[in-house]
Design a protein around this motif. Structure first.
Motif, PDB file in Angstrom:
ATOM      1  N   ALA A   1       0.832  -1.207   0.000  1.00  0.00           N
ATOM      2  CA  ALA A   1       0.000   0.000   0.000  1.00  0.00           C
ATOM      3  C   ALA A   1       0.865   1.255   0.000  1.00  0.00           C
ATOM      4  CB  ALA A   1      -0.927  -0.008   1.219  1.00  0.00           C
ATOM      5  N   ALA A   2       1.961   1.218   0.791  1.00  0.00           N
ATOM      6  CA  ALA A   2       2.851   2.383   0.842  1.00  0.00           C
ATOM      7  C   ALA A   2       3.520   2.622  -0.514  1.00  0.00           C
ATOM      8  CB  ALA A   2       3.910   2.182   1.929  1.00  0.00           C
ATOM      9  N   VAL A   3       3.985   1.542  -1.138  1.00  0.00           N
ATOM     10  CA  VAL A   3       4.659   1.678  -2.435  1.00  0.00           C
ATOM     11  C   VAL A   3       3.686   2.178  -3.497  1.00  0.00           C
ATOM     12  CG1 VAL A   3       5.793   0.410  -4.294  1.00  0.00           C
ATOM     13  CG2 VAL A   3       6.417  -0.042  -1.912  1.00  0.00           C
ATOM     14  N   LEU A   4       2.478   1.599  -3.516  1.00  0.00           N
ATOM     15  CA  LEU A   4       1.485   2.016  -4.512  1.00  0.00           C
ATOM     16  C   LEU A   4       1.032   3.456  -4.280  1.00  0.00           C
ATOM     17  CD1 LEU A   4      -0.704  -1.217  -4.778  1.00  0.00           C
ATOM     18  CD2 LEU A   4       0.856  -0.309  -6.495  1.00  0.00           C
ATOM     19  N   ALA A   5       0.878   3.824  -2.989  1.00  0.00           N
ATOM     20  CA  ALA A   5       0.465   5.205  -2.695  1.00  0.00           C
ATOM     21  C   ALA A   5       1.546   6.187  -3.130  1.00  0.00           C
ATOM     22  CB  ALA A   5       0.171   5.357  -1.209  1.00  0.00           C
ATOM     23  N   GLY A   6       2.806   5.768  -3.008  1.00  0.00           N
ATOM     24  CA  GLY A   6       3.889   6.646  -3.389  1.00  0.00           C
ATOM     25  C   GLY A   6       4.067   6.773  -4.899  1.00  0.00           C
ATOM     26  N   ARG A   7       3.751   5.703  -5.629  1.00  0.00           N
ATOM     27  CA  ARG A   7       4.017   5.702  -7.066  1.00  0.00           C
ATOM     28  C   ARG A   7       2.764   5.763  -7.928  1.00  0.00           C
ATOM     29  NH1 ARG A   7       8.854   1.177  -7.767  1.00  0.00           N
ATOM     30  NH2 ARG A   7      10.347   2.138  -6.322  1.00  0.00           N
ATOM     31  N   PHE A   8       1.702   5.077  -7.472  1.00  0.00           N
ATOM     32  CA  PHE A   8       0.479   4.997  -8.284  1.00  0.00           C
ATOM     33  C   PHE A   8      -0.717   5.291  -7.388  1.00  0.00           C
ATOM     34  CE2 PHE A   8       3.518   1.708  -9.629  1.00  0.00           C
ATOM     35  CZ  PHE A   8       3.858   2.197 -10.876  1.00  0.00           C
ATOM     36  N   ARG A   9      -0.900   6.522  -7.025  1.00  0.00           N
ATOM     37  CA  ARG A   9      -1.903   6.889  -6.031  1.00  0.00           C
ATOM     38  C   ARG A   9      -3.317   6.508  -6.455  1.00  0.00           C
ATOM     39  NH1 ARG A   9       0.061  12.635  -3.370  1.00  0.00           N
ATOM     40  NH2 ARG A   9       2.270  12.106  -3.216  1.00  0.00           N
ATOM     41  N   ARG A  10      -3.565   6.479  -7.759  1.00  0.00           N
ATOM     42  CA  ARG A  10      -4.927   6.200  -8.222  1.00  0.00           C
ATOM     43  C   ARG A  10      -5.336   4.740  -8.020  1.00  0.00           C
ATOM     44  NH1 ARG A  10      -5.150   8.686 -14.180  1.00  0.00           N
ATOM     45  NH2 ARG A  10      -3.098   7.702 -14.219  1.00  0.00           N
ATOM     46  N   PHE A  11      -4.363   3.832  -7.797  1.00  0.00           N
ATOM     47  CA  PHE A  11      -4.721   2.413  -7.608  1.00  0.00           C
ATOM     48  C   PHE A  11      -5.690   2.218  -6.456  1.00  0.00           C
ATOM     49  CE2 PHE A  11      -4.021  -1.501  -5.194  1.00  0.00           C
ATOM     50  CZ  PHE A  11      -4.381  -2.450  -6.144  1.00  0.00           C
ATOM     51  N   LEU A  12      -5.512   2.985  -5.367  1.00  0.00           N
ATOM     52  CA  LEU A  12      -6.332   2.798  -4.177  1.00  0.00           C
ATOM     53  C   LEU A  12      -7.789   3.182  -4.403  1.00  0.00           C
ATOM     54  CD1 LEU A  12      -3.771   4.059  -1.547  1.00  0.00           C
ATOM     55  CD2 LEU A  12      -4.405   1.703  -2.032  1.00  0.00           C
ATOM     56  N   GLY A  13      -8.090   3.846  -5.504  1.00  0.00           N
ATOM     57  CA  GLY A  13      -9.481   4.154  -5.842  1.00  0.00           C
ATOM     58  C   GLY A  13      -9.937   3.417  -7.084  1.00  0.00           C
ATOM     59  N   SER A  14      -9.152   2.430  -7.525  1.00  0.00           N
ATOM     60  CA  SER A  14      -9.444   1.754  -8.785  1.00  0.00           C
ATOM     61  C   SER A  14     -10.364   0.551  -8.611  1.00  0.00           C
ATOM     62  CB  SER A  14      -8.140   1.284  -9.439  1.00  0.00           C
ATOM     63  OG  SER A  14      -7.580   0.223  -8.686  1.00  0.00           O
ATOM     64  N   ARG A  15     -10.852   0.048  -9.746  1.00  0.00           N
ATOM     65  CA  ARG A  15     -11.691  -1.157  -9.740  1.00  0.00           C
ATOM     66  C   ARG A  15     -10.890  -2.362  -9.261  1.00  0.00           C
ATOM     67  NH1 ARG A  15     -15.090  -2.841 -15.019  1.00  0.00           N
ATOM     68  NH2 ARG A  15     -16.246  -0.993 -14.320  1.00  0.00           N
ATOM     69  N   ALA A  16      -9.604  -2.423  -9.594  1.00  0.00           N
ATOM     70  CA  ALA A  16      -8.763  -3.551  -9.170  1.00  0.00           C
ATOM     71  C   ALA A  16      -8.704  -3.639  -7.649  1.00  0.00           C
ATOM     72  CB  ALA A  16      -7.359  -3.411  -9.759  1.00  0.00           C
ATOM     73  N   TYR A  17      -8.596  -2.489  -6.991  1.00  0.00           N
ATOM     74  CA  TYR A  17      -8.566  -2.485  -5.524  1.00  0.00           C
ATOM     75  C   TYR A  17      -9.896  -2.991  -4.965  1.00  0.00           C
ATOM     76  CZ  TYR A  17      -8.551  -0.692  -0.744  1.00  0.00           C
ATOM     77  OH  TYR A  17      -8.644  -0.583   0.621  1.00  0.00           O
ATOM     78  N   ARG A  18     -11.005  -2.527  -5.528  1.00  0.00           N
ATOM     79  CA  ARG A  18     -12.316  -2.960  -5.040  1.00  0.00           C
ATOM     80  C   ARG A  18     -12.527  -4.451  -5.276  1.00  0.00           C
ATOM     81  NH1 ARG A  18     -13.684   2.013  -7.401  1.00  0.00           N
ATOM     82  NH2 ARG A  18     -14.586   0.996  -9.233  1.00  0.00           N
ATOM     83  N   LEU A  19     -12.050  -4.962  -6.423  1.00  0.00           N
ATOM     84  CA  LEU A  19     -12.188  -6.387  -6.713  1.00  0.00           C
ATOM     85  C   LEU A  19     -11.374  -7.216  -5.720  1.00  0.00           C
ATOM     86  CD1 LEU A  19     -13.211  -8.674  -8.508  1.00  0.00           C
ATOM     87  CD2 LEU A  19     -11.230  -8.300 -10.003  1.00  0.00           C
ATOM     88  N   LEU A  20     -10.156  -6.774  -5.436  1.00  0.00           N
ATOM     89  CA  LEU A  20      -9.321  -7.475  -4.467  1.00  0.00           C
ATOM     90  C   LEU A  20      -9.997  -7.517  -3.104  1.00  0.00           C
ATOM     91  CD1 LEU A  20      -6.668  -8.786  -3.578  1.00  0.00           C
ATOM     92  CD2 LEU A  20      -5.712  -6.487  -3.287  1.00  0.00           C
ATOM     93  N   MET A  21     -10.567  -6.399  -2.673  1.00  0.00           N
ATOM     94  CA  MET A  21     -11.246  -6.356  -1.377  1.00  0.00           C
ATOM     95  C   MET A  21     -12.467  -7.266  -1.362  1.00  0.00           C
ATOM     96  SD  MET A  21      -9.282  -4.543   0.388  1.00  0.00           S
ATOM     97  CE  MET A  21     -10.289  -4.504   1.863  1.00  0.00           C
ATOM     98  N   ALA A  22     -13.178  -7.375  -2.485  1.00  0.00           N
ATOM     99  CA  ALA A  22     -14.342  -8.258  -2.563  1.00  0.00           C
ATOM    100  C   ALA A  22     -13.927  -9.714  -2.408  1.00  0.00           C
ATOM    101  CB  ALA A  22     -15.075  -8.047  -3.886  1.00  0.00           C
ATOM    102  N   VAL A  23     -12.850 -10.103  -3.061  1.00  0.00           N
ATOM    103  CA  VAL A  23     -12.359 -11.484  -2.950  1.00  0.00           C
ATOM    104  C   VAL A  23     -11.958 -11.788  -1.513  1.00  0.00           C
ATOM    105  CG1 VAL A  23     -10.511 -13.062  -3.638  1.00  0.00           C
ATOM    106  CG2 VAL A  23     -11.638 -11.645  -5.356  1.00  0.00           C
ATOM    107  N   LEU A  24     -11.257 -10.862  -0.877  1.00  0.00           N
ATOM    108  CA  LEU A  24     -10.864 -11.060   0.517  1.00  0.00           C
ATOM    109  C   LEU A  24     -12.084 -11.133   1.429  1.00  0.00           C
ATOM    110  CD1 LEU A  24      -7.812  -8.612   0.683  1.00  0.00           C
ATOM    111  CD2 LEU A  24      -7.748 -11.111   0.667  1.00  0.00           C
ATOM    112  N   GLY A  25     -13.091 -10.308   1.153  1.00  0.00           N
ATOM    113  CA  GLY A  25     -14.315 -10.345   1.953  1.00  0.00           C
ATOM    114  C   GLY A  25     -15.009 -11.694   1.869  1.00  0.00           C
ATOM    115  N   LEU A  26     -15.097 -12.254   0.669  1.00  0.00           N
ATOM    116  CA  LEU A  26     -15.732 -13.567   0.493  1.00  0.00           C
ATOM    117  C   LEU A  26     -14.939 -14.660   1.204  1.00  0.00           C
ATOM    118  CD1 LEU A  26     -16.810 -13.326  -3.263  1.00  0.00           C
ATOM    119  CD2 LEU A  26     -18.270 -13.166  -1.237  1.00  0.00           C
TER     120      LEU A  26
END
Length: 209
Positions: free
Chosen positions: A164-189
């Motif tokens: 998260a720190a590396v992505l926030a430093g280099r690719f800040r938009r990832f944390l608001g992306s569909r990929a992030y939401r999909l990853l969280m959905a898989v972890l939730g299930l």
């Protein structure tokens, strides 16, 4: 019940990743320190669980071991753990992008992370109702199983914070992306699955079919 090394590692990885990436005080601090002072400071915050969790785990293990001869207590703890995992699963499914928070004036990142984690109720609830019961169950397969669970869990939770720190430093938009939401959905299930296992074992200890 003895478990295979693969099942122990899979459970530890799923729990560690979900804990590491779920929005909360520690992740917010990882992001705020990263955005204010760079990824290295965010990574220092992510190392906090390695310092804070040992006394929590030991205290929870001693308390639960003392109740080992009381199946009703263990059953209630398992059901409570199932409820906690369901709550975490729902939070993962509906998680908004993590808040970057407000940058601090001075880094002191590691100690900020330690303070945030010690005052956060989630580690206490997790280890008492979920983590230590799983460790005790893994102990039935030997010491190596306990080491595997802890090693994979902390590699996952700390690794997730570092990512998260590396992505926030280099690719800040990832944390608001569909990929992030999909990853969280898989972890939730995956958390719902472990909640089912805990509920089943808890009801069995309570003498319910």
């Amino acid at each position: 019940m003895p478990q295979t090394p693969a099942s122990i590692a899979l459970a530890a990885a799923a729990l560690g990743l979900s804990a590491g990436l779920s929005p909360g005080p520690l992740l917010s601090l990882v992001l705020s320190q990263t955005l204010a002072h760079g990824p290295a400071e965010g990574i220092k915050v992510g190392l906090a669980p390695l310092i804070t969790d040992a006394p929590i785990i030991i205290a929870a293990w001693l308390a639960i071991s003392a109740a080992h001869g009381a199946p009703t207590v263990l059953g209630l703890l398992s059901v409570a753990g199932a409820c906690l995992l369901v709550r975490y699963g729902i939070e993962c499914l509906h998680a908004p992008p993590p808040d970057a928070g407000k940058p601090g004036a001075a880094p002191r990142s590691l100690w900020r992370g330690v303070a945030a984690n010690f005052t956060n109720p989630h580690p206490y609830l997790f280890w008492t109702t979920v983590g230590v019961p799983m460790l005790i169950d893994a102990a039935g397969s030997g010491t190596a199983a306990v080491v595997t669970f802890l090693g994979v869990f902390y590699a996952a939770i700390v690794g997730a914070k570092i990512m998260a720190a590396v992505l926030a430093g280099r690719f800040r938009r990832f944390l608001g992306s569909r990929a992030y939401r999909l990853l969280m959905a898989v972890l939730g299930l995956s958390l719902f699955y472990f909640a089912f296992v805990f509920a089943r074992d808890g009801l069995s200890l309570l003498g319910k079919p």
